[in-house]
Design an enzyme around this catalytic site. Sequence first.
Site, PDB file in Angstrom:
ATOM      1  N   GLU A  51      35.581  50.190  14.243  1.00  0.00           N
ATOM      2  CA  GLU A  51      36.497  50.952  15.097  1.00  0.00           C
ATOM      3  C   GLU A  51      37.707  50.106  15.461  1.00  0.00           C
ATOM      4  O   GLU A  51      37.586  48.945  15.865  1.00  0.00           O
ATOM      5  CB  GLU A  51      35.762  51.366  16.378  1.00  0.00           C
ATOM      6  N   LYS A 142      39.683  60.084  17.114  1.00  0.00           N
ATOM      7  CA  LYS A 142      38.648  60.137  18.144  1.00  0.00           C
ATOM      8  C   LYS A 142      38.936  61.281  19.121  1.00  0.00           C
ATOM      9  O   LYS A 142      40.032  61.379  19.690  1.00  0.00           O
ATOM     10  CB  LYS A 142      38.600  58.797  18.884  1.00  0.00           C
ATOM     11  N   CYS A 176      32.226  55.589  17.791  1.00  0.00           N
ATOM     12  CA  CYS A 176      31.649  55.045  19.019  1.00  0.00           C
ATOM     13  C   CYS A 176      30.978  56.139  19.854  1.00  0.00           C
ATOM     14  O   CYS A 176      30.109  56.841  19.358  1.00  0.00           O
ATOM     15  CB  CYS A 176      32.729  54.281  19.790  1.00  0.00           C
TER      16      CYS A 176
END
Length: 321
Positions: A51, A142, A176
């Site tokens: 990430e 994200k 995540c």
Amino acid sequence: MVTGGASGAPRRIAVVQPEAACFDTATAVDRVVAGTLEAAGKGAGLVVFPEAYIGGYPWGLAFGTAVGGRSAAGRRAWQRYHESAIAVPGPETERLGEAAAEAGVVLAVGVVERDTTYSGGTLFCTLLYFGPDGRLLGKHRKLKPTAAERLVWGEGDGSTLPVFDTAVGRVGGLICWENYMPLARMAMYGEGVEIYLAPTADARPRWQSTLQHIALEGRCYVVGCNQYVTRDMYPSDLELAHELDAWPDTLCIGGSAIYGPMGDCLAGPLEGEAGMLFADVDPGEIVRSRFDFDVTGHYARPDVFRFEVDRRPHPPVSSRT
């Protein structure tokens, strides 16, 4: 229609857990290129990086913020972070595509993306996918930055939730703590994901339970990828470096790992150092694992539960003529 890795010979996944290159875009790109070629030389057909690796995950930094206030020094640090981000597409993505083509691999890389479509002032935590021909296949932004990440990253929308049919299998994923969003996971399962990528900045031991759960729930291979970070990897002249004083010398131990579709840990977790992990994907194992549990097949109840994904882009300004 679900196609991809349902038959054929095993395919190899490589997870690269690099040292951080905080606020140093050129070094980060160099390391992705070198790591991709090294992993391909060891037989990988899919190479995954963490990430926000290019552009940097800003562990420990508050950018001079408090509820109700921002500082001039924090704005300068933010400008430096903004300048470390990359445009998509742009010169950095061209170089990454060239590396994927030279290596002949599918390449997935976490970047900090600088918006070039609407504002120019918003950053996104983005996962980029490149094909073995070097083409930028697409990206995932994200959906929900976590906690203080909301200070520095905007929110993606449903237009970037791709799953790609590749020679290694159907590849897609979430970033995540998006992986704690049940409906986001279901969106991936609904696209027939077989190799589920979960790049992260979470190095806690309990994160391994998350990766294992997703493997069991989705009956897919799950690839967790993190980076190894210490305080001395930040620039020595960084604005607001004192914000790191309360943090330990090691900011992130890593914890990259690969899990199989029955929840078995196939590689890792790799902790306390940079390195690489490898695992072979057996398409037949995916089929065998779904004999007794298929989350979007015989274990689904569409007569009871209804779920829709809005995959339209949602621009901030729309014009009609």
